[in-house]
Scaffold this motif. Structure first.
Motif, PDB file in Angstrom:
ATOM      1  N   VAL A  78       0.848  -1.202   0.000  1.00  0.00           N
ATOM      2  CA  VAL A  78       0.000   0.000   0.000  1.00  0.00           C
ATOM      3  C   VAL A  78       0.880   1.247   0.000  1.00  0.00           C
ATOM      4  O   VAL A  78       0.641   2.196  -0.763  1.00  0.00           O
ATOM      5  CB  VAL A  78      -0.961  -0.006   1.216  1.00  0.00           C
ATOM      6  CG1 VAL A  78      -1.648   1.340   1.388  1.00  0.00           C
ATOM      7  CG2 VAL A  78      -1.984  -1.119   1.071  1.00  0.00           C
ATOM      8  N   ASP A  79       1.899   1.244   0.870  1.00  0.00           N
ATOM      9  CA  ASP A  79       2.812   2.386   0.916  1.00  0.00           C
ATOM     10  C   ASP A  79       3.528   2.571  -0.415  1.00  0.00           C
ATOM     11  O   ASP A  79       3.656   3.689  -0.913  1.00  0.00           O
ATOM     12  CB  ASP A  79       3.836   2.214   2.043  1.00  0.00           C
ATOM     13  CG  ASP A  79       3.219   2.364   3.420  1.00  0.00           C
ATOM     14  OD1 ASP A  79       2.128   2.960   3.538  1.00  0.00           O
ATOM     15  OD2 ASP A  79       3.829   1.866   4.388  1.00  0.00           O
ATOM     16  N   TYR A  80       3.982   1.473  -1.004  1.00  0.00           N
ATOM     17  CA  TYR A  80       4.662   1.546  -2.302  1.00  0.00           C
ATOM     18  C   TYR A  80       3.728   2.136  -3.359  1.00  0.00           C
ATOM     19  O   TYR A  80       4.106   3.062  -4.076  1.00  0.00           O
ATOM     20  CB  TYR A  80       5.147   0.153  -2.718  1.00  0.00           C
ATOM     21  CG  TYR A  80       5.386   0.032  -4.193  1.00  0.00           C
ATOM     22  CD1 TYR A  80       6.449   0.689  -4.805  1.00  0.00           C
ATOM     23  CD2 TYR A  80       4.521  -0.705  -5.003  1.00  0.00           C
ATOM     24  CE1 TYR A  80       6.654   0.609  -6.173  1.00  0.00           C
ATOM     25  CE2 TYR A  80       4.729  -0.793  -6.361  1.00  0.00           C
ATOM     26  CZ  TYR A  80       5.786  -0.133  -6.946  1.00  0.00           C
ATOM     27  OH  TYR A  80       5.992  -0.205  -8.299  1.00  0.00           O
ATOM     28  N   ARG A  81       2.524   1.602  -3.454  1.00  0.00           N
ATOM     29  CA  ARG A  81       1.593   2.032  -4.502  1.00  0.00           C
ATOM     30  C   ARG A  81       1.122   3.473  -4.323  1.00  0.00           C
ATOM     31  O   ARG A  81       0.740   4.117  -5.285  1.00  0.00           O
ATOM     32  CB  ARG A  81       0.411   1.071  -4.569  1.00  0.00           C
ATOM     33  CG  ARG A  81       0.820  -0.274  -5.138  1.00  0.00           C
ATOM     34  CD  ARG A  81      -0.340  -1.237  -5.295  1.00  0.00           C
ATOM     35  NE  ARG A  81       0.164  -2.520  -5.743  1.00  0.00           N
ATOM     36  CZ  ARG A  81       0.345  -3.579  -4.955  1.00  0.00           C
ATOM     37  NH1 ARG A  81       0.019  -3.523  -3.679  1.00  0.00           N
ATOM     38  NH2 ARG A  81       0.831  -4.715  -5.451  1.00  0.00           N
ATOM     39  N   SER A  82       1.168   3.970  -3.098  1.00  0.00           N
ATOM     40  CA  SER A  82       0.766   5.361  -2.874  1.00  0.00           C
ATOM     41  C   SER A  82       1.958   6.313  -2.847  1.00  0.00           C
ATOM     42  O   SER A  82       1.816   7.483  -2.509  1.00  0.00           O
ATOM     43  CB  SER A  82      -0.073   5.485  -1.599  1.00  0.00           C
ATOM     44  OG  SER A  82       0.639   5.019  -0.490  1.00  0.00           O
ATOM     45  N   LEU A  96      11.682  -2.050  -8.018  1.00  0.00           N
ATOM     46  CA  LEU A  96      10.943  -2.025  -6.761  1.00  0.00           C
ATOM     47  C   LEU A  96       9.557  -2.643  -6.950  1.00  0.00           C
ATOM     48  O   LEU A  96       9.117  -3.436  -6.122  1.00  0.00           O
ATOM     49  CB  LEU A  96      10.824  -0.603  -6.220  1.00  0.00           C
ATOM     50  CG  LEU A  96      10.008  -0.446  -4.936  1.00  0.00           C
ATOM     51  CD1 LEU A  96      10.566  -1.311  -3.806  1.00  0.00           C
ATOM     52  CD2 LEU A  96       9.962   1.027  -4.532  1.00  0.00           C
ATOM     53  N   GLY A  97       8.887  -2.304  -8.031  1.00  0.00           N
ATOM     54  CA  GLY A  97       7.569  -2.884  -8.304  1.00  0.00           C
ATOM     55  C   GLY A  97       7.627  -4.397  -8.407  1.00  0.00           C
ATOM     56  O   GLY A  97       6.780  -5.105  -7.858  1.00  0.00           O
ATOM     57  N   ALA A  98       8.645  -4.907  -9.072  1.00  0.00           N
ATOM     58  CA  ALA A  98       8.800  -6.357  -9.213  1.00  0.00           C
ATOM     59  C   ALA A  98       9.079  -7.013  -7.862  1.00  0.00           C
ATOM     60  O   ALA A  98       8.527  -8.078  -7.545  1.00  0.00           O
ATOM     61  CB  ALA A  98       9.928  -6.666 -10.195  1.00  0.00           C
ATOM     62  N   VAL A  99       9.914  -6.375  -7.057  1.00  0.00           N
ATOM     63  CA  VAL A  99      10.264  -6.961  -5.757  1.00  0.00           C
ATOM     64  C   VAL A  99       9.074  -6.887  -4.796  1.00  0.00           C
ATOM     65  O   VAL A  99       8.853  -7.812  -4.011  1.00  0.00           O
ATOM     66  CB  VAL A  99      11.530  -6.306  -5.166  1.00  0.00           C
ATOM     67  CG1 VAL A  99      11.774  -6.743  -3.736  1.00  0.00           C
ATOM     68  CG2 VAL A  99      12.734  -6.671  -6.021  1.00  0.00           C
TER      69      VAL A  99
END
Length: 117
Positions: free
Chosen positions: A43-47, A91-94
């Motif tokens: 959630v933190d990554y996507r936001s 980062l998205g892949a990981v």
């Protein structure tokens, strides 16, 4: 499907040091904390909250290591490092890998703990 690795010896140490009841409490608490972190980091990554994602992934790695989730700990450390950098694709892949490995790791530790080490 990438296999998850568990350090059974780490869990056995917990059970020897804390006894079955104490170790069960530690493992159950760790699983709850891991589940919460596994939900929050993506959630933190996507936001775009990369500092929070890095911090959450670092905490996730520490808890995973404590209960012998070696694969999950490694992937979480990778996510934490990448969240501090500038490679969004990596980062998205990981983070996606973290979600896959995390779910399977939780089940694997739960099943192993149920075997009454």
């Amino acid at each position: 499907m990438e296999p998850v690795r568990l350090d059974r010896d780490q869990l056995e140490v917990l059970y020897r040091q804390l006894g079955p009841v104490g170790a069960d409490k530690v493992v159950n608490h760790a699983l709850e904390e891991l589940a919460a972190l596994l939900a929050q980091v993506p959630v933190d990554y996507r936001s775009g909250k990369l500092e929070q994602a890095a911090s959450g992934a670092k905490a996730l790695a520490a808890v995973a290591q404590q209960v012998g989730m070696t694969t999950l700990a490694r992937v979480a450390r990778d996510a934490s490092c990448l969240a501090k950098g500038h490679d969004g694709a990596a980062l998205g892949a990981v983070v996606a890998r973290l979600e896959r490995i995390g779910d399977r790791s939780l089940v694997a530790v739960w099943d192993l703990a149920d075997l009454s080490l």
